[in-house]
Design an enzyme around this catalytic site. Structure first.
Site, mmCIF file in Angstrom:
data_model
loop_
_atom_site.group_PDB
_atom_site.id
_atom_site.type_symbol
_atom_site.label_atom_id
_atom_site.label_comp_id
_atom_site.label_asym_id
_atom_site.label_seq_id
_atom_site.Cartn_x
_atom_site.Cartn_y
_atom_site.Cartn_z
ATOM 1 C CD GLU A 76 -46.511 37.387 -45.383
ATOM 2 O OE1 GLU A 76 -45.923 36.376 -45.776
ATOM 3 O OE2 GLU A 76 -47.281 38.054 -46.112
ATOM 4 C CG ASP A 217 -54.517 35.000 -51.299
ATOM 5 O OD1 ASP A 217 -54.716 35.200 -50.100
ATOM 6 O OD2 ASP A 217 -53.497 35.424 -51.898
ATOM 7 C CD GLU A 310 -48.574 42.304 -57.086
ATOM 8 O OE1 GLU A 310 -48.764 41.193 -57.601
ATOM 9 O OE2 GLU A 310 -48.352 42.452 -55.872
ATOM 10 C CD GLU A 331 -49.142 33.763 -55.858
ATOM 11 O OE1 GLU A 331 -48.380 34.333 -56.679
ATOM 12 O OE2 GLU A 331 -49.060 33.932 -54.630
HETATM 13 C C1 DMJ Z 1 -46.484 34.040 -50.658
HETATM 14 O O1 DMJ Z 1 -45.957 34.495 -49.468
HETATM 15 C C2 DMJ Z 1 -47.631 33.100 -50.425
HETATM 16 O O2 DMJ Z 1 -47.866 32.356 -51.571
HETATM 17 C C3 DMJ Z 1 -48.890 33.820 -50.019
HETATM 18 O O3 DMJ Z 1 -49.991 32.966 -49.904
HETATM 19 C C4 DMJ Z 1 -49.219 34.884 -51.024
HETATM 20 N N1 DMJ Z 1 -48.111 35.753 -51.303
HETATM 21 C C5 DMJ Z 1 -46.814 35.188 -51.549
HETATM 22 C C6 DMJ Z 1 -46.506 34.870 -52.983
HETATM 23 O O4 DMJ Z 1 -47.065 35.668 -53.904
#
Ligand code: DMJ
Length: 517
Positions: A76, A217, A310, A331
């Site tokens: 993060e 992902d 989710e 997304e």
């Molecule tokens: C964001 O912090 C980024 O896109 C990450 O890759 C996935 N989660 C969140 C958004 O959903």
């Protein structure tokens, strides 16, 4: 929408990481570095607000300190903090900030990004090369830190770290990111899939569900975007091999299921909201037909609930227990932006309107926008994640502004060029932008421009060494311990202005040698 949330954060939550939109106060979540402000900085410029961008860029330089005793997520911190600062650095010329000599290969926001990234490097000092999930920004990796981390936590660094290396000339960042990617590649199963969580010490898979969503992902996203940004065939080949296995074992009626990574048997027939980036990624690869069909599946779920839960059970056509929330994720909007650019189909604009209306109607509070705890009854949670301002609103805005400079302007390339560097040798923004997984745009042209000078810088460094004390100085690439000591800050090196012509830098050398000290 942006200013309602942003002003609320500034008025009620700064300098905490996030706004709590129900109680109208702030909290630290991913660190203690005013995360929402760092994450939102480049969105200000996307919306055209140069003056606020300038004010906040200065404020962050004055107030944010990464020398703190905080356990931070390596993943993060990289995507939100390092990515946010890199992007703001690369856009700062366009925002009217004064550029220091050497920009875009030098600058205060770049140094902040480098500071933050250097704090993450101890996590990569493992036998496998795969990083730990968490690092203490002051003390390094805790001796009690778990060796189990998710796949995305290992494979989501190449965009930010290669950018840092190419801009600063310090190869260490790109090297650790590549080492981690290669280590992960060698752990794939015989049928070509990776699982969800791995033990970075034993290299054994702890969670063996393979899919394209949570935990995995952005690993796939970075193979594709890394291949594009760095023109790197190794990364593209890795992705294409994975993609064959994904299409073969996990795809069903243009949905993507979760399967056991060694056998390919279905383990969870579930769509996760994090998977909704996939149609956008497919469009970058030119797989438009499949991207469009998958988007339609996901859009039908949005229409059913006015948001994406989710988890959504595909056979039951309904939400999954305890996974009914919508934390304002970006997304599906991100995919709509790419697909509208690729097809011109107004379905994607209609989707954008649906999103706007839902967010306004369901999630708006007097003090910002709140995550939805349950899409069935629209109960809210007291949280507004920083990606709402960094990604969700940015992608919505860009969906509705096809002439934006981040899309290359109205005509091909028009209005997107900017000169930087000594004598304007750097032509920026000319090759499009690559968005990191937190929607922070990176400029491949800047990487190219700064890399050009690395060879010259090496020559200059070798010359300097041969004229001073060559035996005591280690080679450039290993000249520093990769982690800073507590309290230490990395100063701009005296002789590292990479865009100065060679002759100009020799004259700097001359001054160094004429000085008696
Ligand atoms: C964001 O912090 C980024 O896109 C990450 O890759 C996935 N989660 C969140 C958004 O959903």
């Amino acid at each position: 929408m942006f200013y309602h949330a942003y002003n609320s954060y500034l008025d009620n939550a700064f300098p905490y990481d996030e706004l709590r939109p129900l109680t109208c106060d702030g909290q630290d979540t991913w660190g203690s570095f005013s995360l929402t402000l760092i994450d939102a900085l480049d969105t200000l410029l996307v919306l055209g607000n140069q003056t606020e961008f300038q004010r906040v860029a200065t404020l962050l330089q004055d107030t944010v300190d990464f020398d703190i005793d905080v356990n931070a997520s390596v993943f993060e911190t990289n995507i939100r903090v390092v990515g946010g600062l890199l992007s703001a650095h690369l856009l700062s010329g366009r925002a009217g900030l004064e550029r220091e000599i050497g920009w875009p290969c030098a600058g205060p926001l770049l140094r902040m990004a480098e500071d933050a990234a250097r704090k993450l490097l101890p996590a990569f000092q493992t036998a496998s090369g795969m990083p730990y999930g968490t690092v203490n920004l002051l003390h390094g990796v805790s001796p009690t830190e778990t060796p189990v981390t998710c796949t995305a936590g290992v494979g989501t660094f190449i965009l930010e770290f290669a950018t840092l290396s190419r801009l600063t000339g310090d190869a260490v960042f790109e090297n650790v990111a590549r080492r981690a990617l290669r280590a992960l590649w060698h752990t794939r199963s015989d049928i070509g899939l990776v699982g969800n969580h791995i033990d970075i010490m034993s290299k054994k898979w702890v969670a063996q569900d393979a899919g394209i969503g949570a935990g995995i992902d952005s690993y796939f996203e970075y193979l594709v975007k890394g291949a594009i940004m760095l023109q790197d065939e190794e990364l593209l080949d890795m992705f294409l091999d994975y993609d064959r296995a994904i299409q073969n074992y996990t795809r069903f009626d243009d949905w993507y299921l979760w399967v056991q990574m060694h056998k390919g048997t279905v383990s969870m027939p579930v769509f996760q909201s994090l998977e909704a980036f996939w149609p956008g990624l497919q469009s970058l690869l030119g797989n438009l037909d499949s991207a469009v069909r998958t988007f339609q599946n996901y859009y039908s779920v949005w229409r059913q609930f006015g948001g994406l839960p989710e988890f959504y059970s595909i056979p039951q056509g309904y939400t999954v227990d305890k996974r009914e929330g919508y934390p304002l994720r970006p997304e599906l909007i991100e995919s709509a932006m790419y697909l509208f650019r690729a097809t011109g189909d107004h379905t994607y604009l209609q989707f954008g309107l649906d999103v706007l209306e839902s967010i306004e109607k369901i999630t708006k509070t007097p003090c910002g926008y709140a995550s939805v705890k349950d899409l069935r009854d629209h109960q809210l949670d007291n949280r507004m994640e920083s990606f709402f301002l960094a990604e969700t609103i940015k992608y919505l805005y860009l969906l509705f502004d096809p002439a934006h400079f981040l899309h290359g302007g109205e005509d091909e390339g028009a209005g997107s060029w900017e000169e930087g560097g000594e004598g304007g040798q750097c032509v920026l923004g000319a090759g499009g932008f690559i968005f990191n997984t937190e929607a922070h745009p990176l400029d491949p042209a800047a990487l190219h421009c700064c890399s050009r000078h690395t060879q010259e810088r090496q020559e200059l460094h070798d010359l300097l060494l041969s004229l001073s004390q060559p035996t005591e100085a280690p080679p450039l690439s290993q000249s520093e311990s990769i982690a800073l000591k507590p309290g230490e800050r990395k100063a701009a090196p005296v002789l590292s202005c990479p865009v100065q012509p060679f002759s100009a830098r020799l004259s700097v050398l001359g001054q160094v040698f004429s000085d008696d000290t």
